[in-house]
Design a protein around this motif. Structure first.
Motif, PDB file in Angstrom:
ATOM      1  N   SER A  94       0.850  -1.188   0.000  1.00 57.70           N
ATOM      2  CA  SER A  94       0.000   0.000   0.000  1.00 57.70           C
ATOM      3  C   SER A  94       0.889   1.242   0.000  1.00 57.70           C
ATOM      4  O   SER A  94       2.097   1.151   0.224  1.00 57.70           O
ATOM      5  CB  SER A  94      -0.912   0.027   1.232  1.00 57.70           C
ATOM      6  N   TYR A  95       0.294   2.408  -0.221  1.00 54.08           N
ATOM      7  CA  TYR A  95       1.038   3.662  -0.106  1.00 54.08           C
ATOM      8  C   TYR A  95       1.580   3.853   1.313  1.00 54.08           C
ATOM      9  O   TYR A  95       2.673   4.368   1.524  1.00 54.08           O
ATOM     10  CB  TYR A  95       0.142   4.852  -0.480  1.00 54.08           C
ATOM     11  N   ASP A  96       0.790   3.429   2.320  1.00 54.78           N
ATOM     12  CA  ASP A  96       1.241   3.548   3.708  1.00 54.78           C
ATOM     13  C   ASP A  96       2.525   2.756   3.941  1.00 54.78           C
ATOM     14  O   ASP A  96       3.430   3.193   4.666  1.00 54.78           O
ATOM     15  CB  ASP A  96       0.160   3.053   4.670  1.00 54.78           C
ATOM     16  N   THR A  97       2.606   1.559   3.305  1.00 53.13           N
ATOM     17  CA  THR A  97       3.808   0.747   3.462  1.00 53.13           C
ATOM     18  C   THR A  97       5.027   1.479   2.921  1.00 53.13           C
ATOM     19  O   THR A  97       6.111   1.433   3.515  1.00 53.13           O
ATOM     20  CB  THR A  97       3.657  -0.599   2.727  1.00 53.13           C
ATOM     21  N   ALA A  98       4.864   2.164   1.795  1.00 51.58           N
ATOM     22  CA  ALA A  98       5.984   2.916   1.221  1.00 51.58           C
ATOM     23  C   ALA A  98       6.466   3.995   2.195  1.00 51.58           C
ATOM     24  O   ALA A  98       7.677   4.161   2.408  1.00 51.58           O
ATOM     25  CB  ALA A  98       5.558   3.547  -0.106  1.00 51.58           C
ATOM     26  N   TYR A  99       5.535   4.694   2.806  1.00 54.07           N
ATOM     27  CA  TYR A  99       5.899   5.728   3.782  1.00 54.07           C
ATOM     28  C   TYR A  99       6.595   5.106   4.988  1.00 54.07           C
ATOM     29  O   TYR A  99       7.623   5.615   5.470  1.00 54.07           O
ATOM     30  CB  TYR A  99       4.652   6.487   4.217  1.00 54.07           C
TER      31      TYR A  99
END
Length: 416
Positions: A65-70
């Motif tokens: 997810s995008y959260d994982t990238a952050y």
């Protein structure tokens, strides 16, 4: 030399270790040692330590997810200065086998290793006794690396502890790129098969609603990286044995046991649909490959009670399995490319929600052993991925073995 479990253990053997990693030289145990160990064991809450370790990783955040990238970016910002300062110390072989209550050489090194990776709180002075705090640290480390929470530095745990911090940082770099490249393709509802972790996540609205243990392809029959859509569920399916399995496995099994096909209710058919008897085939050759082998529905069926279909050129799919014990292993890389799913009935109920199905209907259909195919009203995207390092909002960083050596090759993108 590239570090993996085999080369690590081989190098230790060359250095003087035996085939099984030995504990430190035994010493006489005094009455005071025994009393101290007994007190430690009485005061330990190992179940509570395991539950706390699981809670650190079982959040609702998806691996993809995008959260994982952050979260990966935050993890990198913490690992970079640590690696620049030298990382954690190399662990000695005396650490191998340590567990709660033991007091021998290696305990201090183990505690220093757990403290340096954040699995155990910092303490000013450490000794060799494996106390409840160290036991909890071992279990936290094991949870972050996808290992069984034994509380003992077993082979898999020792190997994971021996991986240098610089190698782990490189994993974070590679996986940040992988996640960032894929995040833009994600939809509101999707399924992720993460191969290095051998897990499956059902994601909706940015949160994991189901998480399943999986068994994925072994190294020589790897599960492919792909993106598709789940479009159909086959209940109580026949299993048509792939030619690769006929050639590589079935012929060998029949030479070892001529009753193998009968035991597992597998029938043979020619190109016209006529049934062929096993005695009509020369099992000393590859003649069998020209025929179709079909296993009947039932408890022995290799796909269990269901097959989950998605279009792909590799002829792979998700499925149930009668071999449930494999889900309890550390390294779940046993299949020929397809993916076995623990608790598959729950996943099927979620996939068929828009068709009006619930868990009760799925379970009753499984139990009936009746053949039924159900097309999804709304096909659900599926991504089979290779994410060997990720982090969640709590700051917990997880790592997995580079089973297919994609990290070692520096692979960031994969052919569909």
């Amino acid at each position: 030399m590239r570090l993996n479990r085999r080369t690590l253990l081989r190098s230790m053997a060359v250095a003087g270790a035996s085939v099984v990693l030995p504990p430190a030289m035994a010493r006489a145990e005094s009455i005071w040692d025994m009393m101290a160990r007994d007190r430690v064991l009485r005061n330990a809450d190992t179940a509570g330590a395991s539950a706390a370790a699981q809670a650190l990783i079982e959040t609702q955040e998806p691996i993809l997810s995008y959260d994982t990238a952050y979260n990966l970016q935050l993890a990198i910002s913490q690992y970079e200065p640590f690696v620049a300062a030298g990382g954690w110390e190399e662990i000695p072989r005396e650490v191998y086998g340590l567990r709660l209550g033991e007091d021998r050489d290696g305990g201090i090194a183990l505690k220093r290793r757990l403290i340096s990776s954040g699995d155990m709180p910092y303490v000013e002075r450490v000794n060799n006794l494996i106390d409840p705090a160290t036991d909890a640290g071992i279990r936290t480390f094991q949870a972050r690396h996808g290992l069984q929470l034994t509380g003992q530095v077993d082979e898999a745990t020792f190997y994971a502890m021996a991986v240098p911090a610089a190698t782990r940082l490189n994993q974070l770099y590679l996986n940040l790129q992988r996640v960032t490249n894929m995040a833009a393709t994600l939809s509101e509802r999707y399924v992720v098969v993460n191969i290095p972790a051998a897990t499956i996540e059902a994601v909706e609205g940015g949160f994991v609603v189901q998480r399943h243990t999986a068994v994925v392809g072994r190294v020589d029959r790897a599960t492919p990286i792909l993106a598709s859509k789940i479009h159909q569920i086959n209940f109580n399916p026949y299993w048509h044995v792939p030619k690769s399995i006929i050639r590589n496995d079935l012929i060998k099994y029949m030479n070892e046991d001529p009753e193998y096909l009968a035991k597992f209710r597998i029938h043979i058919y020619d190109g016209s649909g006529n049934e062929i008897q096993p005695s009509q085939i020369n099992w000393q050759t590859e003649e069998a490959v020209q025929y179709m082998f079909r296993q009947e529905p039932g408890a022995e069926n290799s796909m269990g009670h269901c097959k989950i279909n998605f279009h792909n050129p590799h002829d792979v799919y998700l499925h149930d399995t009668p071999t449930k014990a494999l889900f309890g292993e550390n390294a779940r890389f046993h299949s020929s490319g397809c993916v076995r799913v623990e608790g598959v009935n729950q996943l099927v109920a979620w996939l068929l929600r828009d068709n009006g199905w619930d868990l009760s209907r799925v379970d009753s259909t499984f139990a009936s052993n009746a053949r039924h195919d159900e097309a999804l009203t709304n096909p659900v995207p599926i991504h089979t991925t290779y994410i060997s390092a990720w982090a969640n909002r709590q700051g917990t960083v997880s790592f997995r073995d580079d089973v297919y050596q994609f990290d070692a090759q520096g692979k960031v993108t994969f052919e569909a």
